[in-house]
Design a protein around this motif. Structure first.
Motif, PDB file in Angstrom:
ATOM      1  N   VAL A  53      -4.979   0.615  -6.046  1.00  8.64           N
ATOM      2  CA  VAL A  53      -4.147   0.657  -4.841  1.00  8.64           C
ATOM      3  C   VAL A  53      -4.078  -0.698  -4.136  1.00  8.64           C
ATOM      4  CG1 VAL A  53      -3.703   1.921  -2.704  1.00  8.64           C
ATOM      5  CG2 VAL A  53      -4.849   3.070  -4.576  1.00  8.64           C
ATOM      6  N   GLY A  54      -5.047  -1.559  -4.416  1.00 11.73           N
ATOM      7  CA  GLY A  54      -5.050  -2.887  -3.806  1.00 11.73           C
ATOM      8  C   GLY A  54      -5.519  -2.890  -2.369  1.00 11.73           C
ATOM      9  N   SER A  55      -6.248  -1.839  -1.974  1.00  9.76           N
ATOM     10  CA  SER A  55      -6.694  -1.735  -0.589  1.00  9.76           C
ATOM     11  C   SER A  55      -8.103  -1.176  -0.526  1.00  9.76           C
ATOM     12  CB  SER A  55      -5.767  -0.806   0.198  1.00  9.76           C
ATOM     13  OG  SER A  55      -4.454  -1.321   0.231  1.00  9.76           O
ATOM     14  N   SER A  56      -8.729  -1.389   0.623  1.00 11.47           N
ATOM     15  CA  SER A  56     -10.052  -0.812   0.849  1.00 11.47           C
ATOM     16  C   SER A  56      -9.906   0.653   1.245  1.00 11.47           C
ATOM     17  CB  SER A  56     -10.773  -1.570   1.962  1.00 11.47           C
ATOM     18  OG  SER A  56     -10.149  -1.313   3.214  1.00 11.47           O
ATOM     19  N   PHE A  57     -11.017   1.364   1.238  1.00  6.57           N
ATOM     20  CA  PHE A  57     -11.016   2.760   1.669  1.00  6.57           C
ATOM     21  C   PHE A  57     -10.519   2.891   3.111  1.00  6.57           C
ATOM     22  CE2 PHE A  57     -13.396   5.900   4.162  1.00  6.57           C
ATOM     23  CZ  PHE A  57     -12.886   7.075   3.612  1.00  6.57           C
ATOM     24  N   VAL A  58     -10.983   2.012   3.998  1.00  5.72           N
ATOM     25  CA  VAL A  58     -10.598   2.088   5.412  1.00  5.72           C
ATOM     26  C   VAL A  58      -9.101   1.866   5.580  1.00  5.72           C
ATOM     27  CG1 VAL A  58     -10.855   1.005   7.681  1.00  5.72           C
ATOM     28  CG2 VAL A  58     -12.871   1.426   6.273  1.00  5.72           C
ATOM     29  N   GLU A  59      -8.534   0.890   4.866  1.00  2.48           N
ATOM     30  CA  GLU A  59      -7.091   0.639   4.946  1.00  2.48           C
ATOM     31  C   GLU A  59      -6.305   1.844   4.458  1.00  2.48           C
ATOM     32  OE1 GLU A  59      -7.222  -4.215   4.194  1.00  2.48           O
ATOM     33  OE2 GLU A  59      -7.170  -2.822   2.508  1.00  2.48           O
ATOM     34  N   LEU A  60      -6.769   2.447   3.384  1.00  2.00           N
ATOM     35  CA  LEU A  60      -6.102   3.623   2.829  1.00  2.00           C
ATOM     36  C   LEU A  60      -6.178   4.809   3.801  1.00  2.00           C
ATOM     37  CD1 LEU A  60      -4.739   5.048   0.458  1.00  2.00           C
ATOM     38  CD2 LEU A  60      -6.993   5.380  -0.561  1.00  2.00           C
ATOM     39  N   LEU A  61      -7.367   5.045   4.348  1.00  2.00           N
ATOM     40  CA  LEU A  61      -7.542   6.134   5.306  1.00  2.00           C
ATOM     41  C   LEU A  61      -6.669   5.932   6.541  1.00  2.00           C
ATOM     42  CD1 LEU A  61      -9.029   8.677   6.294  1.00  2.00           C
ATOM     43  CD2 LEU A  61     -10.866   7.175   7.132  1.00  2.00           C
ATOM     44  N   ASN A  62      -6.625   4.712   7.057  1.00  2.00           N
ATOM     45  CA  ASN A  62      -5.782   4.423   8.221  1.00  2.00           C
ATOM     46  C   ASN A  62      -4.315   4.695   7.925  1.00  2.00           C
ATOM     47  OD1 ASN A  62      -7.650   3.685  10.197  1.00  2.00           O
ATOM     48  ND2 ASN A  62      -7.763   1.576   9.484  1.00  2.00           N
ATOM     49  N   GLU A  63      -3.848   4.282   6.752  1.00  2.00           N
ATOM     50  CA  GLU A  63      -2.441   4.494   6.414  1.00  2.00           C
ATOM     51  C   GLU A  63      -2.114   5.980   6.331  1.00  2.00           C
ATOM     52  OE1 GLU A  63       1.533   3.930   5.438  1.00  2.00           O
ATOM     53  OE2 GLU A  63       0.063   2.634   6.434  1.00  2.00           O
ATOM     54  N   VAL A  64      -2.981   6.769   5.723  1.00  2.00           N
ATOM     55  CA  VAL A  64      -2.762   8.214   5.641  1.00  2.00           C
ATOM     56  C   VAL A  64      -2.726   8.822   7.048  1.00  2.00           C
ATOM     57  CG1 VAL A  64      -3.800  10.403   4.915  1.00  2.00           C
ATOM     58  CG2 VAL A  64      -3.721   8.466   3.325  1.00  2.00           C
ATOM     59  N   ARG A  65      -3.663   8.427   7.892  1.00  2.00           N
ATOM     60  CA  ARG A  65      -3.705   8.953   9.262  1.00  2.00           C
ATOM     61  C   ARG A  65      -2.476   8.552  10.063  1.00  2.00           C
ATOM     62  NH1 ARG A  65     -10.200   7.877  10.487  1.00  2.00           N
ATOM     63  NH2 ARG A  65     -10.888   9.979   9.861  1.00  2.00           N
ATOM     64  N   ILE A  66      -2.034   7.307   9.906  1.00  2.00           N
ATOM     65  CA  ILE A  66      -0.875   6.835  10.668  1.00  2.00           C
ATOM     66  C   ILE A  66       0.393   7.556  10.232  1.00  2.00           C
ATOM     67  CG2 ILE A  66       0.612   4.833  11.112  1.00  2.00           C
ATOM     68  CD1 ILE A  66      -2.157   4.906  12.602  1.00  2.00           C
ATOM     69  N   GLN A  67       0.544   7.807   8.936  1.00  2.00           N
ATOM     70  CA  GLN A  67       1.723   8.534   8.468  1.00  2.00           C
ATOM     71  C   GLN A  67       1.756   9.948   9.040  1.00  2.00           C
ATOM     72  OE1 GLN A  67       4.332   7.226   6.851  1.00  2.00           O
ATOM     73  NE2 GLN A  67       3.239   5.281   7.047  1.00  2.00           N
ATOM     74  N   HIS A  68       0.599  10.588   9.137  1.00  2.00           N
ATOM     75  CA  HIS A  68       0.539  11.918   9.736  1.00  2.00           C
ATOM     76  C   HIS A  68       0.828  11.839  11.236  1.00  2.00           C
ATOM     77  CE1 HIS A  68      -1.859  15.815  10.679  1.00  2.00           C
ATOM     78  NE2 HIS A  68      -0.595  16.084  10.460  1.00  2.00           N
ATOM     79  N   ALA A  69       0.293  10.809  11.891  1.00  2.00           N
ATOM     80  CA  ALA A  69       0.533  10.635  13.328  1.00  2.00           C
ATOM     81  C   ALA A  69       2.015  10.454  13.621  1.00  2.00           C
ATOM     82  CB  ALA A  69      -0.260   9.436  13.845  1.00  2.00           C
ATOM     83  N   LEU A  93       0.835  -1.203   0.000  1.00  2.00           N
ATOM     84  CA  LEU A  93       0.000   0.000   0.000  1.00  2.00           C
ATOM     85  C   LEU A  93       0.869   1.252   0.000  1.00  2.00           C
ATOM     86  CD1 LEU A  93      -2.628   1.563   0.242  1.00  2.00           C
ATOM     87  CD2 LEU A  93      -2.633   1.069   2.697  1.00  2.00           C
ATOM     88  N   ARG A  94       1.923   1.274   0.805  1.00  2.00           N
ATOM     89  CA  ARG A  94       2.788   2.453   0.873  1.00  2.00           C
ATOM     90  C   ARG A  94       3.472   2.721  -0.460  1.00  2.00           C
ATOM     91  NH1 ARG A  94       5.110   1.137   6.856  1.00  2.00           N
ATOM     92  NH2 ARG A  94       3.310   1.937   7.973  1.00  2.00           N
ATOM     93  N   LYS A  95       3.913   1.661  -1.136  1.00  2.00           N
ATOM     94  CA  LYS A  95       4.562   1.838  -2.439  1.00  2.00           C
ATOM     95  C   LYS A  95       3.587   2.424  -3.455  1.00  2.00           C
ATOM     96  CE  LYS A  95       8.019  -1.811  -1.859  1.00  2.00           C
ATOM     97  NZ  LYS A  95       8.447  -3.175  -2.230  1.00  2.00           N
ATOM     98  N   LYS A  96       2.345   1.959  -3.396  1.00  2.00           N
ATOM     99  CA  LYS A  96       1.354   2.469  -4.346  1.00  2.00           C
ATOM    100  C   LYS A  96       0.994   3.917  -4.026  1.00  2.00           C
ATOM    101  CE  LYS A  96      -0.517  -1.931  -5.851  1.00  2.00           C
ATOM    102  NZ  LYS A  96      -1.691  -2.758  -6.085  1.00  2.00           N
TER     103      LYS A  96
END
Length: 270
Positions: free
Chosen positions: A206-222, A136-139
């Protein structure tokens, strides 16, 4: 083969574990033996085991202190602890350190096998999650490198270009709005497409669900807030769009392999 390190200051215990447990049947290999906590720590640095089976009370360095130091070196190591001491505090601290099993001596072979298999299952699940998150991060990085404003769908006519454009716009909107309450329908409405179609193209591109994508964006900001601000964990929870601190902490650990506090302690920049 999963790599096993045995640590115990009682030679008879170590020899019994080596000879009596059918390691090859459970796809394991004994890569080393240590006689005390310091020796165990040194061998972990050198041999990089997947699973450590260790006593708690040992010369030079206790099993629990050894685990703390090993975790700082290689956080994905799994631990099974053997001890003859029936003290609750040991068990509680072992659980807090993420020990898979806490077995009282004398224990039987089946208990050892069961504990090791549980450690293997946990390790496999975590490695799959890490693999999925890395993909997910690479995409996401790929989409960061694309200027989607240069390929609006009306100028391209191709369905693939349109899907890439919409995916890029969705990701940008999520990044801009991640600190608010956000759901799939809100993003779809912003793009003037159906939620079903958005779900479909996110899976494809992206190979991911909306929730997985949203979580990854939030975690990177955190992660940025944890190492660049003095904000408390609950404040960061709110700033990145979560309403529940325990849920944020669990999600953070799933994505990063550390709790928010552990991540801050290891990476603090101020």
């Amino acid at each position: 083969m999963y790599r096993i390190l045995l640590i115990d200051d009682e030679e008879t215990i170590v020899e019994g574990l080596k000879k009596l447990v059918p390691w090859s049947e459970i796809d394991c290999d004994i890569i080393g033996v240590a006689v005390d906590g310091q020796d165990g720590l040194d061998q972990c640095r050198q041999l990089k085991p997947d699973i450590v089976i260790s006593d708690i009370r040992m010369p030079k360095l206790s099993g629990l202190e050894m685990i703390r130091q090993i975790k700082a070196l290689k956080k994905d190591v799994k631990f099974v602890l053997l001890t003859g001491f029936r003290e609750f505090e040991y068990a509680r601290e072992a659980v807090n350190l993420g020990v898979v099993k806490f077995l009282l001596k004398p224990t039987n072979i089946e208990d050892i096998k069961s504990a090791v298999l549980e450690a293997i299952n946990q390790m496999d699940e975590e490695r799959e999650k890490v693999k999925d998150i890395e993909v997910l991060r690479k995409k996401l990085h790929k989409y960061n490198m694309i200027n989607h404003e240069e390929i609006p769908p009306e100028d391209k006519g191709h369905k693939e270009d349109k899907n890439k454009y919409l995916t890029g716009q969705a990701i940008q909107f999520i990044k801009d709005q991640h600190h608010h309450k956000l759901d799939l329908q809100t993003v779809a409405d912003h793009l003037y497409i159906s939620s079903w179609y958005l779900c479909k193209i996110l899976r494809k591109e992206v190979g991911s669900s909306f929730v997985e994508l949203l979580n990854e964006v939030r975690i990177q900001h955190a992660k940025k807030l944890l190492i660049n601000t003095h904000d408390k964990i609950y404040e960061i929870t709110e700033k990145v769009g979560y309403v529940d601190t325990p849920y944020f902490s669990r999600t953070f650990k799933k994505h990063v392999g550390l709790t928010p506090k552990q991540y801050r302690d290891q990476n603090w920049q101020q």
